[in-house]
Design a protein around this motif. Structure first.
Motif, mmCIF file in Angstrom:
data_model
loop_
_atom_site.group_PDB
_atom_site.id
_atom_site.type_symbol
_atom_site.label_atom_id
_atom_site.label_comp_id
_atom_site.label_asym_id
_atom_site.label_seq_id
_atom_site.Cartn_x
_atom_site.Cartn_y
_atom_site.Cartn_z
ATOM 1 N N LEU A 55 0.695 -1.236 0.001
ATOM 2 C CA LEU A 55 0.112 -0.135 0.036
ATOM 3 C C LEU A 55 0.908 1.336 0.031
ATOM 4 O O LEU A 55 0.346 2.232 -0.708
ATOM 5 C CB LEU A 55 -0.789 0.080 1.170
ATOM 6 N N ALA A 56 1.847 1.289 0.613
ATOM 7 C CA ALA A 56 2.906 2.331 0.846
ATOM 8 C C ALA A 56 3.469 2.782 -0.515
ATOM 9 O O ALA A 56 3.656 3.899 -0.929
ATOM 10 C CB ALA A 56 3.908 2.422 1.865
ATOM 11 N N GLU A 57 3.610 1.561 -1.554
ATOM 12 C CA GLU A 57 4.240 1.717 -2.740
ATOM 13 C C GLU A 57 3.161 2.071 -3.753
ATOM 14 O O GLU A 57 3.343 2.044 -5.143
ATOM 15 C CB GLU A 57 4.978 0.658 -3.310
ATOM 16 N N GLY A 58 1.866 2.398 -3.480
ATOM 17 C CA GLY A 58 0.692 2.596 -4.083
ATOM 18 C C GLY A 58 -0.070 1.561 -4.934
ATOM 19 O O GLY A 58 -0.978 1.746 -5.419
ATOM 20 N N GLY A 59 0.200 0.401 -4.339
ATOM 21 C CA GLY A 59 -0.826 -0.593 -4.685
ATOM 22 C C GLY A 59 -0.745 -0.830 -6.261
ATOM 23 O O GLY A 59 0.395 -0.895 -7.052
ATOM 24 N N TYR A 60 -1.847 -1.666 -6.672
ATOM 25 C CA TYR A 60 -1.862 -1.881 -8.090
ATOM 26 C C TYR A 60 -2.305 -0.677 -8.895
ATOM 27 O O TYR A 60 -2.874 0.443 -8.517
ATOM 28 C CB TYR A 60 -3.113 -2.993 -8.272
ATOM 29 N N ASP A 61 -1.637 -0.600 -10.139
ATOM 30 C CA ASP A 61 -1.794 0.756 -11.032
ATOM 31 C C ASP A 61 -3.080 0.341 -11.659
ATOM 32 O O ASP A 61 -3.416 -0.593 -12.506
ATOM 33 C CB ASP A 61 -0.424 0.557 -12.009
ATOM 34 N N PRO A 62 -4.002 1.362 -11.438
ATOM 35 C CA PRO A 62 -5.570 1.216 -12.229
ATOM 36 C C PRO A 62 -5.431 1.394 -13.544
ATOM 37 O O PRO A 62 -6.389 1.081 -14.292
ATOM 38 C CB PRO A 62 -6.115 2.380 -11.489
ATOM 39 N N ASP A 63 -4.290 1.751 -14.172
ATOM 40 C CA ASP A 63 -4.370 1.808 -15.690
ATOM 41 C C ASP A 63 -4.276 0.193 -16.272
ATOM 42 O O ASP A 63 -4.319 0.181 -17.546
ATOM 43 C CB ASP A 63 -2.928 2.639 -15.959
ATOM 44 N N PHE A 64 -3.692 -0.567 -15.458
ATOM 45 C CA PHE A 64 -3.477 -1.903 -15.921
ATOM 46 C C PHE A 64 -4.809 -2.600 -15.841
ATOM 47 O O PHE A 64 -5.437 -2.691 -14.364
ATOM 48 C CB PHE A 64 -2.478 -2.635 -15.505
ATOM 49 N N ARG A 65 -5.603 -3.417 -16.502
ATOM 50 C CA ARG A 65 -6.842 -3.907 -16.305
ATOM 51 C C ARG A 65 -6.447 -5.485 -16.212
ATOM 52 O O ARG A 65 -7.206 -6.331 -15.756
ATOM 53 C CB ARG A 65 -7.664 -3.914 -17.568
ATOM 54 N N ILE A 66 -5.380 -6.003 -16.755
ATOM 55 C CA ILE A 66 -5.181 -7.507 -16.929
ATOM 56 C C ILE A 66 -3.753 -7.819 -16.134
ATOM 57 O O ILE A 66 -3.603 -8.750 -15.473
ATOM 58 C CB ILE A 66 -4.983 -7.912 -18.385
ATOM 59 N N GLN A 106 -5.047 -8.087 -27.464
ATOM 60 C CA GLN A 106 -4.351 -6.919 -27.799
ATOM 61 C C GLN A 106 -4.297 -6.259 -26.427
ATOM 62 O O GLN A 106 -3.238 -5.388 -26.385
ATOM 63 C CB GLN A 106 -5.435 -6.267 -28.773
ATOM 64 N N ARG A 107 -5.104 -6.050 -25.487
ATOM 65 C CA ARG A 107 -4.763 -5.496 -24.395
ATOM 66 C C ARG A 107 -3.521 -5.758 -23.562
ATOM 67 O O ARG A 107 -2.994 -5.187 -23.027
ATOM 68 C CB ARG A 107 -5.934 -5.725 -23.371
ATOM 69 N N VAL A 108 -3.701 -7.326 -23.724
ATOM 70 C CA VAL A 108 -2.571 -7.934 -23.022
ATOM 71 C C VAL A 108 -1.085 -7.392 -23.518
ATOM 72 O O VAL A 108 -0.180 -7.211 -23.165
ATOM 73 C CB VAL A 108 -2.476 -9.638 -22.941
ATOM 74 N N ARG A 109 -1.036 -7.154 -25.135
ATOM 75 C CA ARG A 109 -0.004 -7.011 -25.625
ATOM 76 C C ARG A 109 0.638 -5.651 -25.183
ATOM 77 O O ARG A 109 1.608 -5.216 -25.071
ATOM 78 C CB ARG A 109 -0.263 -7.136 -27.178
ATOM 79 N N GLU A 110 -0.635 -4.716 -25.029
ATOM 80 C CA GLU A 110 -0.263 -3.445 -24.919
ATOM 81 C C GLU A 110 0.375 -3.282 -23.378
ATOM 82 O O GLU A 110 1.415 -2.501 -23.238
ATOM 83 C CB GLU A 110 -1.431 -2.632 -25.068
ATOM 84 N N GLU A 111 -0.439 -3.773 -22.609
ATOM 85 C CA GLU A 111 0.186 -3.744 -20.940
ATOM 86 C C GLU A 111 1.477 -4.419 -20.855
ATOM 87 O O GLU A 111 2.316 -3.870 -20.133
ATOM 88 C CB GLU A 111 -0.980 -4.418 -20.133
ATOM 89 N N LEU A 112 1.752 -5.683 -21.519
ATOM 90 C CA LEU A 112 2.922 -6.408 -21.352
ATOM 91 C C LEU A 112 4.208 -5.495 -21.880
ATOM 92 O O LEU A 112 5.247 -5.196 -21.322
ATOM 93 C CB LEU A 112 2.938 -7.532 -21.985
#
Length: 227
Positions: A55-66, A106-112
């Motif tokens: 949590l101190a490091e910001g947790g999960y990035d909401p920009d990533f859906r997958i 396609q979303r996976v490819r963009e995020e990776l």
């Protein structure tokens, strides 16, 4: 207790609950750090993490859906938090055709691609291009359809990336050589099977390999339940 995250093996099951195979955890910290460059080395549901630190490091990035978990591990390792692996089976993961990762390619490819760029920049001294990212995708996410000539080229790029790792990552030359050798051997087998997949011998080998993986997983699950 000194680690931020500890990854555990997970069992993969089908929609009916039948055990298919065991997805092991990485062997040690060095392997985890090397795998982090192009893979998520942590079995997400089957892991332990320090809540306050995450949590101190910001947790999960909401920009990533997958790939939110992969993004989180990458940020933690970039800051040199410690990771480790345990051999205690942590959970079962049900795989089915409706799985997000199977229907959002396609979303996976963009995020990776975004995470790979950040990891290569943070963990190595290699200057990565979009062409390199495309080769890495072919090698690690689309090997079954990658032209043979691109496989060797992609492996060469990846080896250069690994050998450009930063000293602060703490990965020895020996571990890097082992990791690269295993990757090449695995790729060679997959390409060989792809070229000869209609040959009865290779179909038999694949069937036996899948059966063996399932038997190993069942044995581990029974031991886990008894414990």
């Amino acid at each position: 207790p000194e680690c931020a995250v500890v990854t555990l093996p997970v069992v993969l099951i089908d929609p009916a609950g039948c055990v298919k195979k065991l997805q092991p955890a990485s062997c040690g910290a060095e392997e985890i750090y090397l795998r982090m460059i192009t893979h998520s080395p942590v079995n997400h549901g089957g892991c332990l993490m320090k809540r306050e630190l995450v949590l101190a490091e910001g947790g999960y990035d909401p920009d990533f859906r997958i790939a939110a978990d992969y993004g989180l591990w990458s940020r933690l390792i970039a800051k040199r938090f410690l990771f480790a692996a345990s051999d205690h089976v942590g959970m079962a993961v049900r795989m089915h055709e409706g799985s997000i990762s199977l229907n959002s390619r396609q979303r996976v490819r963009e995020e990776l691609g975004r995470i790979w760029r950040d990891n290569i920049s943070a963990l190595t001294d290699y200057s990565v291009s979009q062409g390199d990212i495309d080769l890495l995708w072919d090698l690690f996410q689309d090997l079954d359809h990658c032209p043979i000539d691109r496989v060797g080229k992609a492996e060469a790029v990846f080896e250069t990336i690994i050998r450009s790792r930063k000293v602060s990552l703490g990965c020895s030359d020996y571990i890097c050589a082992q990791y690269l050798r295993f990757m090449r051997q695995e790729n060679a087998l997959r390409v060989k099977f792809r070229l000869r997949k209609n040959h009865l011998f290779w179909q038999g080998v694949r069937t036996l390999a899948r059966l063996w993986l399932r038997v190993k997983a069942v044995i581990r699950v029974k031991a886990w339940v008894i414990d």
